[in-house]
Design an enzyme around this catalytic site. Structure first.
Site, PDB file in Angstrom:
ATOM      1  N   CYS A 135       0.815  -1.227   0.000  1.00 31.22           N
ATOM      2  CA  CYS A 135       0.000   0.000   0.000  1.00 31.22           C
ATOM      3  C   CYS A 135       0.846   1.274   0.000  1.00 31.22           C
ATOM      4  O   CYS A 135       0.385   2.319  -0.450  1.00 31.22           O
ATOM      5  CB  CYS A 135      -0.953  -0.001   1.186  1.00 31.22           C
ATOM      6  N   HIS A 298      -3.638   7.183   1.107  1.00 28.88           N
ATOM      7  CA  HIS A 298      -3.874   5.879   0.479  1.00 28.88           C
ATOM      8  C   HIS A 298      -5.280   5.435   0.860  1.00 28.88           C
ATOM      9  O   HIS A 298      -5.678   5.524   2.023  1.00 28.88           O
ATOM     10  CB  HIS A 298      -2.831   4.874   0.976  1.00 28.88           C
ATOM     11  N   ASN A 328      -9.928  -0.496  -2.239  1.00 23.56           N
ATOM     12  CA  ASN A 328      -8.504  -0.278  -1.981  1.00 23.56           C
ATOM     13  C   ASN A 328      -7.714  -0.864  -3.148  1.00 23.56           C
ATOM     14  O   ASN A 328      -7.687  -2.075  -3.336  1.00 23.56           O
ATOM     15  CB  ASN A 328      -8.146  -0.963  -0.652  1.00 23.56           C
TER      16      ASN A 328
HETATM   17  C1  LIG Z   1     -11.214  -5.250   7.746  1.00 23.41           C
HETATM   18  C2  LIG Z   1     -12.135  -4.403   8.587  1.00 23.41           C
HETATM   19  C3  LIG Z   1     -13.069  -3.630   7.690  1.00 23.41           C
HETATM   20  C4  LIG Z   1     -12.955  -5.320   9.459  1.00 23.41           C
HETATM   21  O1  LIG Z   1     -13.768  -4.544  10.329  1.00 23.41           O
HETATM   22  P1  LIG Z   1     -13.803  -4.880  11.868  1.00 23.41           P
HETATM   23  O2  LIG Z   1     -14.843  -4.035  12.474  1.00 23.41           O
HETATM   24  O3  LIG Z   1     -12.418  -4.723  12.388  1.00 23.41           O
HETATM   25  O4  LIG Z   1     -14.283  -6.350  11.841  1.00 23.41           O
HETATM   26  P2  LIG Z   1     -13.601  -7.666  12.444  1.00 23.41           P
HETATM   27  O5  LIG Z   1     -12.483  -8.117  11.572  1.00 23.41           O
HETATM   28  O6  LIG Z   1     -13.332  -7.442  13.886  1.00 23.41           O
HETATM   29  O7  LIG Z   1     -14.815  -8.647  12.278  1.00 23.41           O
HETATM   30  C5  LIG Z   1     -16.072  -8.376  12.879  1.00 23.41           C
HETATM   31  C6  LIG Z   1     -17.056  -9.407  12.397  1.00 23.41           C
HETATM   32  O8  LIG Z   1     -17.387  -9.118  11.034  1.00 23.41           O
HETATM   33  C7  LIG Z   1     -17.229 -10.291  10.266  1.00 23.41           C
HETATM   34  N1  LIG Z   1     -16.851  -9.943   8.909  1.00 23.41           N
HETATM   35  C8  LIG Z   1     -15.614  -9.771   8.388  1.00 23.41           C
HETATM   36  N2  LIG Z   1     -15.707  -9.443   7.096  1.00 23.41           N
HETATM   37  C9  LIG Z   1     -17.009  -9.384   6.787  1.00 23.41           C
HETATM   38  C10 LIG Z   1     -17.724  -9.101   5.620  1.00 23.41           C
HETATM   39  N3  LIG Z   1     -17.104  -8.777   4.458  1.00 23.41           N
HETATM   40  N4  LIG Z   1     -19.067  -9.130   5.658  1.00 23.41           N
HETATM   41  C11 LIG Z   1     -19.712  -9.436   6.788  1.00 23.41           C
HETATM   42  N5  LIG Z   1     -19.084  -9.722   7.943  1.00 23.41           N
HETATM   43  C12 LIG Z   1     -17.748  -9.701   7.934  1.00 23.41           C
HETATM   44  C13 LIG Z   1     -16.156 -11.076  10.982  1.00 23.41           C
HETATM   45  O9  LIG Z   1     -16.239 -12.438  10.632  1.00 23.41           O
HETATM   46  C14 LIG Z   1     -16.493 -10.819  12.407  1.00 23.41           C
HETATM   47  O10 LIG Z   1     -17.559 -11.674  12.757  1.00 23.41           O
HETATM   48  P3  LIG Z   1     -17.663 -12.307  14.255  1.00 23.41           P
HETATM   49  O11 LIG Z   1     -17.763 -11.123  15.178  1.00 23.41           O
HETATM   50  O12 LIG Z   1     -18.872 -13.123  14.181  1.00 23.41           O
HETATM   51  O13 LIG Z   1     -16.394 -13.065  14.452  1.00 23.41           O
HETATM   52  C15 LIG Z   1     -11.357  -3.408   9.495  1.00 23.41           C
HETATM   53  O14 LIG Z   1     -10.675  -4.122  10.489  1.00 23.41           O
HETATM   54  C16 LIG Z   1     -10.355  -2.615   8.714  1.00 23.41           C
HETATM   55  O15 LIG Z   1     -10.713  -1.849   7.859  1.00 23.41           O
HETATM   56  N6  LIG Z   1      -9.086  -2.751   9.042  1.00 23.41           N
HETATM   57  C17 LIG Z   1      -8.055  -2.081   8.295  1.00 23.41           C
HETATM   58  C18 LIG Z   1      -7.822  -2.893   7.076  1.00 23.41           C
HETATM   59  C19 LIG Z   1      -7.080  -2.138   6.044  1.00 23.41           C
HETATM   60  O16 LIG Z   1      -7.150  -0.939   5.944  1.00 23.41           O
HETATM   61  N7  LIG Z   1      -6.340  -2.886   5.251  1.00 23.41           N
HETATM   62  C20 LIG Z   1      -5.599  -2.356   4.207  1.00 23.41           C
HETATM   63  C21 LIG Z   1      -4.373  -1.776   4.762  1.00 23.41           C
HETATM   64  S1  LIG Z   1      -3.551  -0.975   3.560  1.00 23.41           S
END
Ligand SMILES: CC(C)(COP(=O)(O)OP(=O)(O)OC[C@H]1O[C@@H](n2cnc3c(N)ncnc32)[C@H](O)[C@@H]1OP(=O)(O)O)[C@@H](O)C(=O)NCCC(=O)NCCS
Length: 371
Positions: A135, A298, A328
């Site tokens: 990224c 980004h 992204n």
């Molecule tokens: C990935 C991201 C959106 C997930 O959101 P979050 O609130 O942290 O969610 P979690 O990973 O804790 O998961 C929460 C729940 O949602 C669920 N979940 C994950 N992806 C899902 C999706 N696409 N649709 C529905 N549910 C989803 C998980 O399984 C979890 O379920 P559970 O509570 O039953 O176990 C968030 O963590 C994020 O944006 N992180 C930064 C990632 C990023 O920027 N990456 C690129 C870096 S350059």
């Protein structure tokens, strides 16, 4: 030596206007390319258990673009963006004297996309360098190009960021935390020596912290042999006396060939490092957040960008986001967003533009540009 130092000091005191001013590098042309195929959040429902509401609420993404399965590659998209950037710089392909290509989704494991682009664009036998910083790849690439321009080694460097994520994500419910986030596309800039004093890239700032390398990664194919991970199995191997560790049937059978991400951990680190590296750039140049015309972060997640905006007390018009339309696009996200901001007239001559990125590695960085 002492005499030289004293005479240089006296010279600078009495002849300040004659002092050599370092040539900065400027973005002379910028282009972008996104595939035609729009994939909405609802389109993903047929592959995995997710919802438009979940994706929008957590990431801000409404839709993304997926490249054509066979007709488009990371390199071909990079070529499209490059043609526009070169044209807008008012030069021709023959004028480009170096290529830097940032991607995590190359056409081949090796050689890199740089040489494929050189071939596709029928360029001279110029140098081609590939950057693997995910990224923050575009910021790293820009920084390297900037050094080459400043030293006078090259005059027209093509810097490309491109990704074809759709080729290899896990489109089952198992991979939904990653696959809903990423999209395909490309952006490119031509870097040249700036003609006006004070115009161009004022500074770039690059960082890394390998402690978190496994939190956002794709382990296979690779040569790690489970070496780094305190006994955690990142790859299973077939029975063999020699070889067969780069790829194995077991890796495929056990779905070990997809990227993995600890989303919450990435989020927590990103919201600290983004503001930090932006402030580092401003401080280095004696500037303040109020001086920023446009911050192009980004496009990792809209919530991250909003948090950064809030932390730095930036107005809405000071931050450019387009993640809702493209997801992204990793190394392509900054040049695509910067290009759109420029096309929309949000970036004009003399404006202060800040680019900042954070991602896998972890690596992060910023660039401050006087447009
Ligand atoms: C990935 C991201 C959106 C997930 O959101 P979050 O609130 O942290 O969610 P979690 O990973 O804790 O998961 C929460 C729940 O949602 C669920 N979940 C994950 N992806 C899902 C999706 N696409 N649709 C529905 N549910 C989803 C998980 O399984 C979890 O379920 P559970 O509570 O039953 O176990 C968030 O963590 C994020 O944006 N992180 C930064 C990632 C990023 O920027 N990456 C690129 C870096 S350059």
């Amino acid at each position: 030596m002492l005499t030289e130092t004293i005479s240089f000091y006296l010279y600078s005191l009495y002849c300040p206007t004659k002092l050599p001013v370092m040539t900065l590098s400027k973005i002379a042309g910028i282009g972008r390319y996104v595939p035609e195929n729009i994939v909405t959040n609802n389109d993903l429902l047929k592959y995995m258990d997710t919802s438009d509401e979940w994706i929008q609420e957590r990431t801000g993404i409404k839709e993304r673009r997926y490249a054509h399965r066979t007709d488009e590659t990371t390199t071909t998209m990079g070529v499209e963006a490059s043609r526009i950037a070169i044209d807008r710089a008012g030069i021709t392909v023959a004028d480009i004297d170096f290529i830097i290509f940032a991607t995590l989704s190359p056409d081949y494991y090796f050689p890199g996309c740089g040489v494929l682009l050189q071939r596709a664009m029928k360029m001279k036998e110029i140098g081609a360098l590939d950057i693997r910083n995910q990224c923050s790849g575009f910021i790293y690439a820009l920084s390297v190009a900037d050094q080459f321009i400043k030293t006078g080694m090259y005059k027209n460097i093509l810097v490309v960021g491109a990704e074809k994520h759709s080729f290899g994500l896990d489109f089952t419910t198992r991979g939904r935390n990653i696959s809903v986030i990423f999209g395909d596309g490309a952006g490119a800039v031509v870097l040249q020596p700036a003609q006006e004093v004070g115009q161009g890239i004022l500074s770039t700032h690059l960082h890394s912290d390998g402690e978190s390398a496994e939190l956002l990664a794709m382990f296979n194919p690779g040569t790690h042999a489970n070496h780094w991970n305190d006994g955690r199995v990142l790859a299973d191997f077939d029975e063999a006396e020699i070889g067969q560790m780069f790829f194995s049937h077991a890796m495929v059978d056990k779905a070990q060939v997809f990227p993995v991400m600890d989303g919450p951990a990435v989020f927590k680190k990103a919201i600290i490092k983004f503001p930090e590296v932006i402030m580092e750039a401003l401080k280095k140049n004696g500037l303040q957040t109020s001086d920023i015309k446009v911050l192009v972060p980004h496009q990792a997640n809209l919530r991250i960008a909003q948090y950064v905006q809030q932390q730095l007390k930036l107005r809405d018009d000071q931050v450019y986001n387009n993640i809702e339309r493209y997801g992204n696009t990793t190394a392509a996200s900054i040049p695509i967003a910067l290009c759109e901001a420029w096309e929309e007239g949000r970036v004009k001559n003399g404006d202060l533009v800040c680019l900042a990125a954070f991602g896998s590695g972890f690596t992060w960085g910023s660039a401050l540009i006087r447009w």
